[in-house]
Write an enzyme that holds these catalytic residues in place. Structure first.
Site, PDB file in Angstrom:
ATOM      1  N   CYS A   1      37.669  63.064  50.497  1.00 13.96           N
ATOM      2  CA  CYS A   1      36.212  62.932  50.390  1.00 13.96           C
ATOM      3  C   CYS A   1      35.610  62.870  51.789  1.00 13.96           C
ATOM      4  CB  CYS A   1      35.848  61.671  49.611  1.00 13.96           C
ATOM      5  SG  CYS A   1      34.068  61.333  49.518  1.00 13.96           S
TER       6      CYS A   1
ATOM      7  N   GLN B   1      36.905  48.827  30.917  1.00 10.81           N
ATOM      8  CA  GLN B   1      37.705  49.324  32.029  1.00 10.81           C
ATOM      9  C   GLN B   1      37.213  50.698  32.483  1.00 10.81           C
ATOM     10  OE1 GLN B   1      40.160  47.923  33.746  1.00 10.81           O
ATOM     11  NE2 GLN B   1      40.508  46.068  32.543  1.00 10.81           N
TER      12      GLN B   1
ATOM     13  N   TYR C   1      38.410  35.244  27.190  1.00  9.49           N
ATOM     14  CA  TYR C   1      37.633  36.235  27.942  1.00  9.49           C
ATOM     15  C   TYR C   1      37.747  37.572  27.204  1.00  9.49           C
ATOM     16  CZ  TYR C   1      38.785  32.601  31.405  1.00  9.49           C
ATOM     17  OH  TYR C   1      38.999  31.412  32.046  1.00  9.49           O
TER      18      TYR C   1
ATOM     19  N   GLU D   1      34.392  34.317  24.443  1.00  8.81           N
ATOM     20  CA  GLU D   1      33.731  35.099  25.492  1.00  8.81           C
ATOM     21  C   GLU D   1      32.389  34.451  25.814  1.00  8.81           C
ATOM     22  OE1 GLU D   1      32.236  37.448  28.180  1.00  8.81           O
ATOM     23  OE2 GLU D   1      34.287  37.823  27.467  1.00  8.81           O
TER      24      GLU D   1
ATOM     25  N   CYS E   1      43.014  41.469  37.512  1.00  8.97           N
ATOM     26  CA  CYS E   1      42.588  42.495  38.466  1.00  8.97           C
ATOM     27  C   CYS E   1      42.680  42.002  39.901  1.00  8.97           C
ATOM     28  CB  CYS E   1      41.162  42.956  38.149  1.00  8.97           C
ATOM     29  SG  CYS E   1      39.921  41.650  38.242  1.00  8.97           S
TER      30      CYS E   1
END
Length: 394
Positions: free
Chosen positions: A72, A229, A258, A279, A346
């Site tokens: 890029c 996601q 969650y 949640e 993550c």
């Protein structure tokens, strides 16, 4: 000192966060756009921390063999801040992420991990690009669309993005400041300054402002500004990893913490498991109830709601935000003595801290997999499976 150039400097090991550790006159300089073992000149970008500085490698005097030309043209020092590793050969990107995951687990969890970061192929993904199905574009002062520089609100005009699933669409009207592009099933919807618009006939519900996603044989309604996601293969591969790690049995009871719009709850429910999801987002729970009507869902912050939940569970799934679940939630989970826990993370540092809480309480990491769901960036997704050390392992 800001913007001054120092060097030559020999670059040390990769560190969590998309940079490498270099040292100059005894001071640590966290350096982006570099690779371990290189000789570089560094432009200083931040001196606000007493113990270390930050900088960009602006001249490569002795390149590493894994260095490549960025695919890029908007990637590099002072340009778009979305990617950390465009200058790194793809397989070596995964090796750098493996080193980071292993280092965080060893240092913070006392756990030696010898796994790999797994490549995740998908038809949309080529040369590490085309995978990001949610992009937020911003307008600069002249009205040109672009992306922000690293740790900055400054907009870099970009007319194409290597990692975006769809390029910048034609946006009618003037005066917009931000547009989010959501791709689903090869089609696109736009959220322009908070207003949902159609583009190329996207799958969406105008009244409910949702977009439809699919995973593991199920369809899920997701709010246009809700969480899903961003890699097109992520939901499928994470569900498969969780199911493989937990080996759920019909009739078991599970907590999905969650839970978002019910991704893991749906997969467990389809295996005959009785699921209770928690949640914090009310809209996400409304959609979870619609997506998985056979499961039970509660709106509330997990750390507060745990005290009101059943005191026993056979299985637990944790998919916390980047900061992790935290010690209080982990202790509540462990107190229920589940047969197995699947932790989707993550951030490897947050994962390691929470795993340490579990191992200190007599649990063991029976499996840990890492997936390259964010090529060209330093981010990596992990799935860890915890079992009691006194229980018979699979």
């Amino acid at each position: 000192m800001i913007n001054s150039v120092i060097g030559p400097v020999e670059v040390g090991p990769v560190a969590h966060g998309g940079h490498c550790v270099a040292r100059h006159d005894g001071r640590v300089v966290f350096t982006r756009h570099a690779l371990p073992g290189e000789q570089v000149m560094i432009r200083i970008t931040d001196t606000s921390h007493e113990r270390y500085w930050s900088g960009d490698a602006v001249e490569i005097l002795q390149p590493a063999p894994e260095r490549v030309e960025a695919p890029c043209r908007f990637s590099g020092p002072g340009l778009c801040g979305g990617c950390d590793f465009q200058h790194v050969e793809l397989s070596h990107q995964r090796e750098l992420k493996r080193r980071v995951v292993a280092e965080q687990l060893t240092r913070l969890a006392g756990f030696d991990w010898s796994g790999v970061v797994e490549e995740v192929p998908h038809p949309m993904v080529a040369n590490g690009g085309g995978w990001r199905t949610r992009m937020q574009w911003h307008a600069d002062e002249s009205g040109r669309w672009g992306l922000r520089a690293h740790h900055s609100h400054r907009v870099i005009a970009v007319d194409d993005c290597h990692i975006a699933a769809d390029g910048l669409p034609e946006i009618s009207g003037t005066g917009q400041q931000a547009v989010t592009v959501l791709a689903a099933h090869g089609e696109t919807a736009l959220l322009v300054d908070g207003e949902l618009r159609t583009h190329t006939g996207a799958v969406h519900d105008q009244l409910q402002r949702t977009i439809t996603q699919e995973a593991h044989g199920r369809s899920y309604a997701v709010a246009d500004d809700g969480f899903w996601q961003v890699h097109p293969a992520a939901a499928e591969i994470l569900v498969a990893a969780v199911l493989d790690g937990l080996a759920p049995q019909a009739g078991e009871r599970a907590l999905d913490l969650y839970c978002g719009v019910g991704l893991f709850a749906g997969a467990l429910h389809d295996r005959g498991v009785r699921v209770h999801g928690v949640e914090g987002g009310r809209r996400a729970v409304e959609l979870a109830r619609r997506n998985v009507p056979g499961a039970r869902f509660t709106v509330g912050r997990v750390e507060r709601t745990m005290r009101t939940l059943a005191k026993r569970a056979d299985l637990v799934v944790l998919d916390p935000p980047r900061k992790g679940a935290g010690r209080a939630v982990m202790r509540e989970v462990l107190a229920r003595r589940p047969r197995a826990i699947a932790y989707v993370a993550c951030d490897p540092a947050a994962l390691a801290r929470d795993l340490r809480t579990a191992t200190d309480a007599g649990w063991q990491v029976s499996e840990l997999r890492a997936f390259d769901l964010f090529p060209m960036t330093h981010h990596v997704e992990c799935v860890a499976v915890l079992t009691r050390a006194d229980a018979e392992t699979r």
